[in-house]
Design an enzyme around this catalytic site. Structure first.
Site, PDB file in Angstrom:
ATOM      1  N   CYS A 282       0.839  -1.212   0.000  1.00 13.12           N
ATOM      2  CA  CYS A 282       0.000   0.000   0.000  1.00 13.12           C
ATOM      3  C   CYS A 282       0.871   1.258   0.000  1.00 13.12           C
ATOM      4  CB  CYS A 282      -0.867   0.046   1.245  1.00 13.12           C
ATOM      5  SG  CYS A 282      -1.772  -1.458   1.539  1.00 13.12           S
TER       6      CYS A 282
ATOM      7  N   LYS B 263       7.024  -9.794 -17.255  1.00 12.47           N
ATOM      8  CA  LYS B 263       6.825 -10.155 -15.849  1.00 12.47           C
ATOM      9  C   LYS B 263       5.665 -11.129 -15.691  1.00 12.47           C
ATOM     10  CE  LYS B 263       7.636  -9.663 -11.408  1.00 12.47           C
ATOM     11  NZ  LYS B 263       8.838 -10.345 -10.892  1.00 12.47           N
TER      12      LYS B 263
HETATM   13  C1  AGP Z   1      11.288 -15.745 -12.727  1.00 14.43           C
HETATM   14  O1  AGP Z   1      12.424 -14.983 -12.497  1.00 14.43           O
HETATM   15  C2  AGP Z   1      10.617 -15.519 -13.994  1.00 14.43           C
HETATM   16  N1  AGP Z   1      10.410 -14.167 -14.298  1.00 14.43           N
HETATM   17  C3  AGP Z   1       9.478 -16.503 -14.323  1.00 14.43           C
HETATM   18  O2  AGP Z   1      10.050 -17.766 -14.373  1.00 14.43           O
HETATM   19  C4  AGP Z   1       8.245 -16.544 -13.400  1.00 14.43           C
HETATM   20  O3  AGP Z   1       8.593 -17.094 -12.161  1.00 14.43           O
HETATM   21  C5  AGP Z   1       7.147 -17.390 -14.079  1.00 14.43           C
HETATM   22  O4  AGP Z   1       6.786 -16.779 -15.285  1.00 14.43           O
HETATM   23  C6  AGP Z   1       5.947 -17.609 -13.210  1.00 14.43           C
HETATM   24  O5  AGP Z   1       5.295 -16.416 -12.895  1.00 14.43           O
HETATM   25  P1  AGP Z   1       4.237 -16.351 -11.748  1.00 14.43           P
HETATM   26  O6  AGP Z   1       4.895 -16.709 -10.468  1.00 14.43           O
HETATM   27  O7  AGP Z   1       3.728 -14.945 -11.784  1.00 14.43           O
HETATM   28  O8  AGP Z   1       3.145 -17.338 -12.087  1.00 14.43           O
END
Ligand code: AGP
Length: 594
Positions: A2, A589
Site C-alpha cells: 500500500c 513479468k
Molecule cells: C522468474 O524470475 C521468472 N520471471 C518466471 O520464471 C516466473 O517465475 C514465471 O513466469 C511464473 O510467474 P508467476 O509466479 O507470476 O506465475
C-alpha cells in the site's frame, strides 16, 4: 504494497488534483484499490473510494474534483480481505469525525475487529486500516486528546505499518510509523507526509525522515515529532533531498532487483507475522495434510518453490507431495485424479496462463485447491478454494526474487505447522546476515563468471531446487546458458563439458557436504573451477577455489538462505555485462499467453 499520502495546507484549494497526482506517484508500489478523503475549512469530510486503478476510480468518482485544505490518499494492495469499496481506504470512525488510512499489516486485525464489534463500533469492512481508525476513536471517546489517543492505539496495533489520521475539528494531520516507511515534506504554506519520497518530491525537497516509534503532527506551516513511548518532543531538522525521482522510486538502489533482494529480510518477517495470525491457516493445513495425493504446481521460479515445498512436506510432515509444471499436471496426472487430491497453485502474479489452465482443469474435475499468490485480487485468488498471500508488495523487476523467498518460507510454514514453525522466526535476522556477509563474495564470483557463456549450478537433495533457481536467475538476466542439475547426475553426461577453468557452482546444505565433495572432485580433477555456496565447512573449503559462506541456518533453512547469494551473483554478472537486470530482453513479468 500500500501507499499513503497526506497533506495539510493553509487554505482550501483543488486538493483532489494534488491527491490524485500523489497517488499516481505511489502507483509503482502496486495496488488494487484507491481512495481520497478531503476535509474543508468547515470540517466537512468528503470520502470517495473504490476498488480499481487510480484513473478508473477517478473517472467514476471524480477524485480530482475534490476540494479542501486537508486530505489523504491511499492506494491499497490487498493482503487479507478482497479488493472492494468497503475495504478501500481511507476509513471513517463510527460517527464520521475522524478519517484515516494506513499502509502495512495489522496482524491482530481479526481480534481487534471482534473487540470493536463487541464494543458497539460500526465496523464497515474487513480491512485492517479501519481497525487503526477505531483504535484511535476508542481512546478519543474516553477523553484522551488526539496525540494520546494515537499513542494508546499504537500499543493495541500489532504489526508493521504507517498510519495517517485527522479529526474534522483540527486543521492538523497526525501520522505514526512502526516498521513501514514514513517521510514528511515541508512545502510552502503546506506540509505533507507519505510512505515514500516519489509523491513528495514534486512538492518539496525539504524532507524529514520519521523513525519507528515516532508520531508526527503536521500543520500548514510546521511539524512536531514526538516519541510514541512517552510523548516527549523530538528535535530533528529537515534535510534537503538531492537525488532524482528514479533514484527515489528505487529507494536509492541502482536497480529494482537489488532493492527487492535487500527487502527480503523485512518481508520474511512480515510474512511470518501474517501467517502466525492467519485465521485460515489451520483449515489450509488440514486440507493439505488430508490430501492424497498432494500436487504443487507453478511455472518458472514458482515451480522451483514447489520443488522445495515437496522436500519440506516430505522431511517435516512425512507427506508425499508431487511438484509439477502445470502442463505436466494435466498431461501426466489428469486421468488419475481422485476426490482426495488437492493442488497448491503457486504464482507471483496470479495471472500466469499456464497455471490458470491447470486451475480450470482441476476445478472441472472437482479437485480442491489452495493458491499461494502475491497479487491479491488476481484471477488465481478467485479461482482457488482458499489462498494465502505472499505479502511481498509489488515485485517490479522481471526476475522473481523476494516472491521466491516468501514462497519457500510459506511452504516451510505449511509443512511445519503444528510441528515447528518457531525456528522460522530466525530467518529475518539470518537473511540480513546473509546479505551483509555474501554481497562482496557474490560480486567477486560474478567477475570470475563474466566471460563464460555456459556453466552449471549443482545442488544435492534439498538444495537441488536452489540450483535450478540460481541457474534460472543467471540465464534470465545475463543471457549466458546455465543449467541446474542434481549433483549426482553430473557424472551421467554433463561432466563432459568440464575443461580448465569451467565454472560449476555447488549449493550445499550442511548435512550433504561429504557427499558433495565427491561431486566437487569430479570437476576439480578435470581442472574445472569449483565454487561453493555453503555454511563454513573446512572440508568444503579445501576442495573448492571460490567459497561464498552463508550463515549457519541448519539443513532445512539453508536452501532459503543460500538463494540470496545465487540471486546476487546473477545480478552482479548482469550489471557487469551491461544488461539491465530489471528488464531482460524477450521476457515479460506476467505471462498471460499459452
Ligand atoms: C522468474 O524470475 C521468472 N520471471 C518466471 O520464471 C516466473 O517465475 C514465471 O513466469 C511464473 O510467474 P508467476 O509466479 O507470476 O506465475
Amino acid at each position: 504494497m500500500c501507499g499513503i499520502f497526506g497533506l495539510v495546507a493553509d487554505r482550501d484549494f483543488d486538493l483532489g488534483k494534488a491527491l490524485v497526482e500523489a497517488g499516481r506517484r505511489l502507483a509503482y508500489r502496486g495496488y488494487d484499490s484507491v481512495g481520497c478523503a478531503t476535509i474543508s475549512a468547515s470540517g466537512h469530510i468528503d470520502l470517495r473510494k473504490d476498488a480499481g486503478k487510480i484513473d478508473a476510480v477517478d473517472a467514476r468518482l471524480g477524485l480530482h474534483e475534490m476540494v479542501g485544505r486537508r486530505g489523504i490518499v491511499q492506494l491499497r494492495w490487498a493482503t487479507f480481505g478482497i479488493p472492494a469499496a468497503r475495504n478501500a481506504q481511507p476509513h471513517l470512525d463510527c460517527d464520521g469525525d475522524m478519517v484515516g488510512a494506513h499502509n502495512g499489516n495489522i496482524v491482530n486485525n481479526v481480534q481487534l475487529r471482534e473487540a470493536f464489534l463487541a464494543e458497539g463500533h460500526t465496523v464497515r469492512g474487513e480491512n485492517d486500516g479501519e481497525s487503526c481508525v477505531h483504535a484511535v476513536e476508542r481512546y478519543f471517546d474516553r477523553g484522551e486528546n488526539m496525540v494520546d489517543a494515537i499513542r494508546c492505539a499504537y500499543t493495541d496495533l500489532a504489526g508493521d505499518y504507517a498510519f495517517i489520521i485527522t479529526h474534522r475539528d483540527e486543521n492538523r494531520l497526525y501520522a505514526i510509523k512502526k516498521g513501514s516507511g514514513l517521510v514528511v515534506g515541508i512545502g510552502d504554506g503546506l506540509t505533507c507526509c507519505s510512505s515514500d519520497l516519489p509523491s513528495i518530491l514534486p512538492i518539496t525537497r525539504r524532507i524529514v525522515r520519521v523513525q519507528d516509534g515516532e508520531l508526527v503532527i503536521l500543520w500548514p506551516d510546521g511539524f512536531e515529532l514526538r516519541s510514541v513511548a512517552d510523548g516527549a518532543v523530538i528535535v530533528r531538522d529537515a534535510e534537503t533531498y538531492e537525488e532524482g525521482m528514479a533514484a527515489a522510486e528505487k529507494g536509492g538502489y541502482p536497480h529494482f532487483m537489488l532493492k527487492e533482494i535487500y527487502e527480503q529480510p523485512r518481508l520474511a518477517g512480515e510474512l511470518l507475522r501474517l501467517l502466525d495470525s492467519s485465521a485460515e491457516m489451520p483449515e489450509c493445513v488440514a486440507m493439505i495434510r488430508n490430501a492424497r495425493p498432494l500436487f504443487l504446481v507453478g511455472c518458472g521460479t514458482s515451480y522451483h518453490a514447489c520443488l522445495l515445498g515437496a522436500y519440506y512436506m516430505n522431511k517435516l510432515a512425512g507427506q508425499v507431495a508431487v511438484a509439477l509444471l502445470p502442463q505436466q499436471f494435466i498431461e501426466q496426472y489428469g486421468n488419475s485424479l481422485t476426490p482426495q487430491a488437492v493442488v497448491v497453485f503457486v504464482s507471483q502474479s496470479g495471472e500466469t496462463k499456464d497455471v490458470l489452465n491447470a486451475v480450470k482443469f482441476a476445478r472441472a474435475r472437482g479437485v480442491r485447491s489452495l493458491g499461494l499468490v502475491n497479487v491479491i485480487g488476481s484471477t488465481l485468488t478467485h479461482m482457488t478454494d482458499h489462498y494465502l498471500p505472499l505479502a511481498c508488495g509489488y515485485e517490479i523487476s522481471v526476475p522473481a526474487t523476494k516472491t521466491f523467498l516468501n514462497q519457500a518460507i510459506l511452504f516451510r510454514y505449511l509443512a511445519g505447522f503444528g510441528i515447528d514453525t518457531q525456528s522460522l522466526h530466525r530467518l529475518p535476522h539470518l537473511l540480513e546476515q546473509t546479505i551483509e556477509q555474501t554481497t562482496a563474495a557474490a560480486e567477486r564470483v560474478a567477475q570470475r563468471l563474466i566471460a563464460w557463456d555456459e556453466m552449471y549450478y549443482l545442488g544435492y537433495g534439498i538444495t537441488h531446487p536452489i540450483a535450478l533457481e540460481g541457474a534460472l536467475k543467471l540465464k534470465e538476466i545475463t543471457y549466458a546458458h546455465c543449467e541446474g542439475i542434481f549433483s549426482s547426475e553430473f557424472k551421467h553426461g554433463p561432466l563432459s563439458a568440464v575443461r580448465p577453468g569451467y565454472p560449476v557452482t555447488f549449493i550445499t546444505a550442511p548435512d550433504d557436504a561429504e557427499m558433495m565433495i565427491n561431486h566437487i572432485n569430479e570437476v576439480t580433477c578435470r581442472e574445472g573451477l569449483a565454487i561453493a555456496i555453503a555454511e563454513e565447512d573446512d572440508r568444503l573449503r579445501k576442495n573448492v577455489q571460490e567459497y561464498v559462506i552463508v550463515p549457519r541456518a541448519g539443513q532445512l533453512l539453508n536452501p532459503i538462505v543460500a538463494t540470496v547469494p545465487a540471486q546476487l551473483v546473477a545480478y552482479f554478472m548482469a550489471v557487469g555485462r551491461g544488461i539491465d537486470p530489471d528488464f531482460p530482453r524477450n521476457l515479460s513479468k506476467t505471462l498471460t499467453v499459452d
